[in-house]
Scaffold this motif. Structure first.
Motif, PDB file in Angstrom:
ATOM      1  N   GLU A 159       4.952  -7.604  -0.549  1.00  0.00           N
ATOM      2  CA  GLU A 159       3.504  -7.560  -0.392  1.00  0.00           C
ATOM      3  C   GLU A 159       3.159  -7.067   1.005  1.00  0.00           C
ATOM      4  O   GLU A 159       3.648  -7.589   2.004  1.00  0.00           O
ATOM      5  CB  GLU A 159       2.906  -8.943  -0.611  1.00  0.00           C
TER       6      GLU A 159
ATOM      7  N   PHE B 205      -1.427  -5.637  -1.084  1.00  0.00           N
ATOM      8  CA  PHE B 205      -0.806  -4.770  -2.077  1.00  0.00           C
ATOM      9  C   PHE B 205       0.514  -5.416  -2.502  1.00  0.00           C
ATOM     10  O   PHE B 205       1.432  -5.568  -1.682  1.00  0.00           O
ATOM     11  CB  PHE B 205      -0.528  -3.378  -1.495  1.00  0.00           C
TER      12      PHE B 205
ATOM     13  N   PHE C 174       3.966  -5.612  -4.890  1.00  0.00           N
ATOM     14  CA  PHE C 174       4.953  -4.885  -5.690  1.00  0.00           C
ATOM     15  C   PHE C 174       5.971  -5.891  -6.212  1.00  0.00           C
ATOM     16  O   PHE C 174       6.321  -6.855  -5.518  1.00  0.00           O
ATOM     17  CB  PHE C 174       5.683  -3.836  -4.842  1.00  0.00           C
TER      18      PHE C 174
ATOM     19  N   LEU D 108       3.852  -1.377  -7.880  1.00  0.00           N
ATOM     20  CA  LEU D 108       2.572  -1.998  -7.568  1.00  0.00           C
ATOM     21  C   LEU D 108       1.948  -2.575  -8.834  1.00  0.00           C
ATOM     22  O   LEU D 108       1.757  -1.863  -9.820  1.00  0.00           O
ATOM     23  CB  LEU D 108       1.622  -0.958  -6.953  1.00  0.00           C
TER      24      LEU D 108
ATOM     25  N   HIS E  16       2.839   3.392  -8.521  1.00  0.00           N
ATOM     26  CA  HIS E  16       3.111   3.372  -7.078  1.00  0.00           C
ATOM     27  C   HIS E  16       4.314   2.459  -6.856  1.00  0.00           C
ATOM     28  O   HIS E  16       4.306   1.291  -7.266  1.00  0.00           O
ATOM     29  CB  HIS E  16       1.907   2.835  -6.310  1.00  0.00           C
TER      30      HIS E  16
END
Length: 888
Positions: free
Chosen positions: A382, A427, A429, A460, A521
């Motif tokens: 993250e 964000f 992942f 992501l 992503h």
């Protein structure tokens, strides 16, 4: 006490001034003047000016001015004394209804056979601090700007940590929160020029992080450990007052510039490792020195990096973990400060002033988080990009007036603290992870830059954007009146006054969550994506997200107002030259109006609650001689509940039969305090002090759970209700502190003439019963040690400070049992500061911090116990600054 009674007290006092001032001054004269240091021309604050063989005298104010009123006509000898300086005695003749001006130029004392008579900056600062502390009517510690500018401290928190009984906690390796004598930050008050600092951080309740304040704008820091009635009562541990720089008597220009380097711990280093430090101030007086203006500015920038690792255990006794969290931080911090001080002196006895101050603390952070959840066979990465922007702005108008010995001072002030945390963006992942080839100990060593043999990338799967705002604003007015009187031929004073404060505080938070992105992503091992990217919390289609929702984050949102009316009366009774009693009573009435902004709350009504407190205190000072004091104090104080605890929210879960709610009827925590302090000062600018203290805190606020039977669907149902309450168990704090501040020139050894030591030790035992267990009070270290070796040689223009600071283990949070209590482990910090004068106006300086590369370790269980387990550790690195200082 009603407002009518409050107003009566104030107007009665004003009337007494008008009625008594002429009588008091009839056929008498005044002696006024200034006390300054001959070498530097700086005022000697707190210098004692007395008329020999009488009880009359005065102390020099912040500008070095003094006034002795009500002097019978005649011939006198007037004396001025200041620790570390030669005493001066002058002959004066006082005439009826006349003002006699007597100024003093004091020289440094010659204290050894070689006649060392000139003080350097550090020594001069010691003299100011020790004199103010010695002459105070209560127990306090003072640090002057000359001292803390030469200590290797980066903010105000690190400076006050040098004072006996004070400890701090750190954030990203920099000092932040202050504890006084084992009392946590929520129980202490922080003020700027006597103005209470509101709390900008919503996570800290009423506590204030001192990393917000720029110490380059300050003239003195005063730590009051035993409150007097003229100080706000909400300070159980004590009060720390930051006195801003004031307009000087003579023109001055000072400029400091420096640059440095952070030897930080970070695998990625996005922002660099540089440090920039700029500060300066300029002041002058105009119109026959009636108008004084000073402007000061400060800017500090540091790029810091750190590592933090956290472990979660499924079997804490065996030390077996089920999750490991590794964080890599890049942090860019900027502190900006502006200070404008204006003063107009009508004459020696009347002045008005306007002070304005602005501080900004800008903290921009990239956090790279790697999580390995063993039971879920999952790895998460993250990237969190966030800005924390804090502001503190204040303005104060006030005046000081002397009506033939009767003094009046007043202030009207406004202060606002704000924290903006806009668009904090996460964000996330994820990927599946096979832990079968790794032992538990190997998993503990994983880090954000670890590369594995697994080929799957992380994808992501979620973006989260938080938008938070906290505002806290105070408007206040205060008036104080002091009237002299004589008892047994000794001059004493009666002082009374009042204060009104109105507070408005508001906190709002919201969260946007995005999922299902049409474009994939990904990041690989030892990689992170979307570095330093901030999303718009209003953009529900960011990256083409097909699922967007605003999650309810309003549970903690509130809108609140508080008003406080206070009045006090106190007398400083000089029974003889040796014995003084300061006694008085303070009354405070608090009214709260709180309203929850939580959408899911079952209650949206505004609360209306109030409480009153009577706070007596008495301070006894016995002076064995001019350099030896014994002090005893009884004082009382309160700590108002945190904002969130007073909010009348109510969340009801009928399925789980649970209710959580706030409590607007909470009372403040109260404390009764006893202090005994011995002080011995020497002509060599030395101090030895030893004291013991005791505090008993009642009505401590804690969370409590009970059951209630409530109506439900035509019948009834038993609910488990959790809410903050005033607990039944008291907390007891006791301890002792020893301090030694001593120049070594008294040893008459040439090599040691310019050396001095600054040392103190504090022992505190602070306990409270929690769920049947006796535990330390939160954030209360048992042992605190400071030791500094200082060198100050004005002949070669060299000064340096080697500073050592030790803080014992402190309890951070209470767990279910002794194995899950969380502690911060003891810490030791070593810092160095050097200053070399190059020319009359130019100097170079060097500051080196955290030379021991001290880690912050958080431990499950008491750290010295066999069962203790590592919970998390953080590494910050050493750092230093090299610069120049110009003074004109």
């Amino acid at each position: 006490m009603t407002r009518l009674t409050f107003n009566f007290i104030i107007w009665a006092g004003l009337f007494s001034i008008l009625c008594s001032s002429n009588t008091y001054a009839q056929s008498k004269g005044k002696i006024v003047g200034k006390v300054i240091e001959e070498t530097s021309g700086t005022p000697l604050i707190g210098a004692n000016v007395i008329i020999l063989n009488t009880s009359q005298g005065a102390s020099a104010d912040l500008q070095g001015n003094y006034t002795i009123s009500g002097v019978q006509p005649g011939n006198y000898q007037i004396s001025v004394s200041y620790l570390g300086y030669e005493e001066i005695v002058l002959n004066v003749t006082v005439q009826a209804n006349q003002v006699i001006v007597v100024d003093f130029l004091l020289k440094e004392s010659a204290q050894n056979l070689r006649g060392v008579t000139v003080y350097g900056q550090l020594t001069r600062g010691q003299a100011k601090a020790l004199n103010e502390q010695k002459n105070a009517p209560n127990i306090k510690n003072v640090v002057s700007s000359e001292q803390f500018q030469l200590f290797p401290d980066r903010n105000a928190a690190e400076t006050v940590a040098r004072i006996p009984g004070v400890s701090i906690s750190y954030d990203q390796g920099e000092g932040e929160l202050v504890q006084i004598r084992g009392i946590g930050p929520q129980y202490n008050s922080l003020t700027v020029n006597g103005q209470r600092i509101p709390a900008p951080d919503p996570d800290l309740g009423r506590a204030v992080g001192l990393d917000l304040l720029n110490q380059d704008l300050m003239e003195n820091i005063v730590v009051t450990k035993a409150l007097t009635p003229d100080i706000d009562g909400d300070a159980i541990g004590g009060n720390i007052n930051f006195q801003m720089k004031q307009a000087p008597d003579e023109g001055v220009v000072v400029i400091n510039a420096g640059a440095g380097y952070n030897d930080q711990h970070s695998y990625f280093n996005e922002y660099g490792k540089d440090i920039i430090k700029l500060s300066g101030y300029a002041g002058k007086r105009f119109f026959d020195k009636k108008l004084g203006i000073l402007f000061a500015a400060s800017y500090y920038k540091t790029n810091r990096g750190s590592l933090l690792k956290e472990l979660e255990y499924d079997d804490i006794m065996a030390g077996h973990i089920f999750a490991q969290h590794s964080n890599d931080y890049d942090v860019l911090r900027e502190r900006t400060g502006l200070n404008l001080n204006t003063e107009y002196k009508f004459n020696q006895f009347n002045r008005i002033y306007l002070n304005m101050n602005h501080n900004r603390y800008f903290d921009k952070e990239i956090r790279r988080l790697n999580e390995w959840i063993i039971d879920d066979e999952e790895e998460t990465k993250e990237t969190r990009n966030r800005v924390e922007d804090q502001f503190l702005t204040n303005a104060m108008f006030g005046g000081n007036h002397n009506f033939n010995g009767i003094t009046l001072d007043y202030t009207i002030s406004w202060i606002k603290a704000k924290e903006e945390m806009p668009a904090r963006t996460y964000f996330r992942f994820q990927r599946d992870f096979d832990f079968s080839g790794y032992t538990n100990d190997e998993i503990k060593e994983f880090s954000p830059n670890t590369k594995f043999t697994q080929e799957d990338v992380l994808t992501l799967n979620r973006i989260r954007v938080d938008d938070n705002l906290k505002e806290d604003e105070d408007i206040a007015g205060m008036v104080n009146i002091e009237i002299p009187y004589y008892l047994a031929d000794e001059k004493s004073t009666f002082k009374f006054g009042g204060k009104y404060l109105n507070k408005d505080a508001k906190y709002t938070a919201r969260r946007l969550q995005l999922r299902d992105f049409p474009e994939e992503h990904t990041v690989g091992e030892a990689e992170f994506g979307f570095i330093d990217v901030i999303a718009d919390p209003n953009d529900t289609g960011y990256l083409g997200a097909e699922r967007a929702e605003y999650l309810d984050q309003s549970d903690d949102n509130y809108d609140a107002s508080e008003s406080v009316w206070a009045a006090y009366g106190m007398t400083t009774l000089n029974l003889s030259e040796k014995f003084t009693i300061l006694a008085g009573l303070r009354f405070e009435n608090t009214n709260n109006k709180y309203k929850t902004l939580a959408t899911e709350s079952a209650n949206h009504e505004q609360s209306d609650a109030s409480y009153s407190n009577l706070l007596p205190s008495i301070h006894l000072t016995y002076r064995f001689n001019d350099r030896m004091n014994l002090r005893f104090a009884y004082s009382s104080g309160i700590a108002r509940p945190d904002y969130a605890a007073l909010v009348p929210y109510e969340f009801r879960d009928d399925d789980s039969r649970e209710i959580s709610k706030g409590n607007p009827d909470l009372k403040p925590t109260t404390s009764n305090n006893l202090d005994l302090m011995f002080e011995r000062y020497t002509s060599y600018l030395g101090l030895f002090s030893a004291g013991i203290y005791y505090k008993k805190m009642t009505d401590i606020i804690l969370n409590s759970t009970h059951t209630e039977t409530l109506p439900f669907e035509g019948g009834s149902q038993v609910y488990e209700v959790t809410m903050p309450v005033n607990g039944d168990n008291d907390a007891t704090i006791y301890g002792f502190e020893i301090a030694l501040n001593q120049r070594l020139n008294f040893l008459n050894v040439p090599f040691l003439d310019y050396f001095s030591i600054y040392a103190n030790y504090t022992y505190t035992k602070a306990e409270i019963e929690v769920n049947g267990r006796n535990l330390p009070l939160g954030y209360s270290p048992e042992n605190i040690v400071n030791f500094a070796l200082m060198y100050d040689n004005p002949k070669i223009g060299l000064s340096f400070v080697i500073s050592n600071n030790f803080r014992d283990d402190i309890l951070r949070s209470v767990g279910d049992d002794q194995y899950t209590d969380s502690y911060f482990k003891q810490e030791y910090h070593l810092d160095l500061s050097v200053k070399q004068k190059i020319t009359k106006h130019l100097s170079a300086f060097l500051q080196l911090n955290n030379l021991t590369d001290q880690e912050e370790r958080q431990i499950y269980g008491k750290p010295s116990a066999d069962y203790a387990k590592l919970q998390q550790w953080a590494k910050f690195g050493s750092y230093g600054t090299l610069g120049i200082a110009l003074k004109l």
